[in-house]
Structure formats: C-alpha cells, structure tokens
Write an enzyme that holds these catalytic residues in place. Sequence first.
Site, PDB file in Angstrom:
ATOM      1  N   ARG A 185     -10.556   0.728  15.216  1.00 42.00           N
ATOM      2  CA  ARG A 185     -10.391   1.472  13.967  1.00 42.00           C
ATOM      3  C   ARG A 185     -11.364   0.859  12.961  1.00 42.00           C
ATOM      4  NH1 ARG A 185      -4.416   1.917  11.368  1.00 42.00           N
ATOM      5  NH2 ARG A 185      -4.913  -0.261  10.861  1.00 42.00           N
ATOM      6  N   TYR A 212      17.299  29.776   7.791  1.00 45.64           N
ATOM      7  CA  TYR A 212      16.136  30.575   8.166  1.00 45.64           C
ATOM      8  C   TYR A 212      15.974  30.622   9.678  1.00 45.64           C
ATOM      9  CZ  TYR A 212      14.453  30.661   3.334  1.00 45.64           C
ATOM     10  OH  TYR A 212      14.322  30.886   1.985  1.00 45.64           O
ATOM     11  N   LYS A 267       0.845  -1.195   0.000  1.00 46.97           N
ATOM     12  CA  LYS A 267       0.000   0.000   0.000  1.00 46.97           C
ATOM     13  C   LYS A 267       0.878   1.242   0.000  1.00 46.97           C
ATOM     14  CE  LYS A 267      -0.417   0.134   5.048  1.00 46.97           C
ATOM     15  NZ  LYS A 267      -1.320   0.182   6.205  1.00 46.97           N
ATOM     16  N   MET A 308      13.435  24.439   1.784  1.00 47.24           N
ATOM     17  CA  MET A 308      12.704  23.710   0.755  1.00 47.24           C
ATOM     18  C   MET A 308      13.626  22.839  -0.089  1.00 47.24           C
ATOM     19  SD  MET A 308      10.305  25.139  -2.353  1.00 47.24           S
ATOM     20  CE  MET A 308       8.917  25.558  -1.290  1.00 47.24           C
TER      21      MET A 308
END
Length: 370
Positions: free
Chosen positions: A138, A267, A39, A315
């Site tokens: 679930r 940053y 999956k 990024m």
Amino acid sequence: MPRPIGARIDLAALRHNYLVAREYARRRDREARAWAVVKANAYGHGLLRAAAALGDVADGFALLDLDEAIALRQAGIRQPILLLEGFFEAADLAACAAHDLSIVVHSVEQLQMLRRAAQPAPRRLLPIYLKLNSGMNRLGISAAQLPAVRREIEALPALGPLTLMTHFAEADGSGGESCIAWQLERFRAMTANWPAAATFPLSLANSAAILRYPQTAHDWVRPGIMLYGGSPFADQDAVSFGLKPVMTLHSRLLTIQEIGVGERVGYGGTFVAQRPTRVGIVACGYADGYPRHAPGGTPIVVGGQRTKTLGRVSMDMLACDLTELPDAGLNSPVVLWGDGLPADEVASAAGTISYELFCALARRVPVLEV
C-alpha cells in the site's frame, strides 16, 4: 422535543482502552509508548473530544490531516503528533515544523521534497518515520527503492530523529502468525545491510498485532480500533481483551404495529410474518449512520432485552421484532450498538466491521459525553 436518537461517548472507557493497549505493548517492552490513533475524526468519536479525554495519558497522537494536527496543537495538545501519510507537498513542511509535528515518509519523492525544501531551524528538525513496505503493498519504501532512499537520507543537510515503521496486512486474520513472521523477516532483510538501522526506534504494531503478537511491540505501537472498544478479530470479542465500548448508539420506539400471518414489513416487503407479530418501529435509519445493508435478523436491544431487526432499513427508521417482548411499548429505549450490544456483533451481522459503523455516525445524531 428533539428526535429520540443519540450517541453516548464514554470518555472513561476511551482512557481505559488506551491504557489497556499500552499495557499489552509493555508486556514485551516496559519502555514501549503508544500513539493514540485519532484519524477519521477519532473513528467517528470526535477528534477534539478524544484528544481532551486522552490528553493527560496518551504518549502521542496519530492522524492524517495537517489541519487536524494544527487543531490539536491549538487545543493545547503538547504530546508528539504523527502524520500517518506524511506531507503531500513541499509547502506543508513549514507548517509541520512550526507545529512540531512528526511525519511519515513513505516515498522517494517525499524525501526529495525534504532535501529541496528550505531547512527549518535546528530546534525544529522534523522527526521522520520512514515507512517500509514489508508486504502490504500500500504505502512504503520497497526493497528495490531502499538504496536510493538511503542516499536521499544521507544527502539531507539536517535530519531529525529517524524511526522505522511498517504495517501488517493480516494481523487480524486466520493466517496472522505466518503473515507476521513473513513480514518481520522481510523487514529485517530490508534493513540488514544498513548498519545504522539497528539503532533506530521501531513502530510496527497496530491493534491486532498489539493484542496477539507481542513480538511486534517495540518502541511505539499504534492502537486504533481497540481504543474505541472494537475488536480487530472476527473470532474474539473486545471484552475478552478487557476493552470497553466507547460509543453507544441509542434511540426509542416510535410506534408498534400488530400484523398478521402473511403481512409484510418495510420497503420491498422483505420480511413476511409467519405468525402474528408485534413490530416495533425505531427512530434510527441509514441517514443516522446505521448500515442500510444490515439484513433482517441483525441484533438489537429493546428495553434491555435482545431481539432482532425486521425487513429493510429505511432512511430514518427501522423495524424490530417485539413478539417475545410483551413489556416493550411506546418510547421503550433501544440500543443499536454499544453498551449491552457489541458493535462488532452488529457489524458482523451486517457484513462489515465496527470501524465502518463508528465512522459512519451521521452529523445529525446528537452526541452526549459521559
């Protein structure tokens, strides 16, 4: 020249890990078979790539999407294919039958749809995995719903082979032993008044249960993360189980900065140099799938030597400490995770799990099969 980042997928390691999973399962039951769980695009490794690598060894493949199951059939996969969430509407059933798929049934509503749907020809009866909710809360049939479910099953005019399954909630945690025992007891209690259930095959074990709890390995096990060289446990690495890394995310140094005491990096200037520091800038960032939330100090390998990241992930780039690596320079090779640096270790430093690292690999990252 392309940007110097890529992911290397070791198909031999994937096959090796599958065989390790099946061998663990067969320590209890020599007839046990293993669904290769593919999956989420084979946990980011590529659905068709993984299926091709496992095509001659896997007992079956398990995934979520009907379209992906059909793609496997069209690619030549002939082993059983299991839809782990079953079908979502009655219209899916014809395609499931046409492509000879097995389906998980986890709700009364699905059984009602099965009963109302036009039945496929006898040779196309759908094998059903009836999922019982033994405590994860679930998906799955609850104990209270089970009498109604049994009536629905008995009302089906033609029923394919039936397997019972459940899923363990804490097999990978510190309380795994007691949780496994508790869920197994609930599972047995749910089926105790259903005499026919004693003859049904069982599918219980995920990766964590396969590796640590042999009592859970029955007719079919469902290895997931262990196929891709990740450990389901925080306190034990994949290598200790004989598993090999399948995905290696690698790059190179773009440039080097020499900074002095008090200077900042990246940053927000979250890293402040406490000594003269050589800073390597790596061509990899969160747009490539590296976790933005990975803090400074996350392990990284440069030129075959371990060091740590510095500051905030950007990024397209991240910084690392080269102060103790005098031989590292422009274009030195970098491993972000994989061969030589376990993804589990990187994930732990970033406060996540290796599953997320693998699944987050960006489409823009070139992939090389080896």
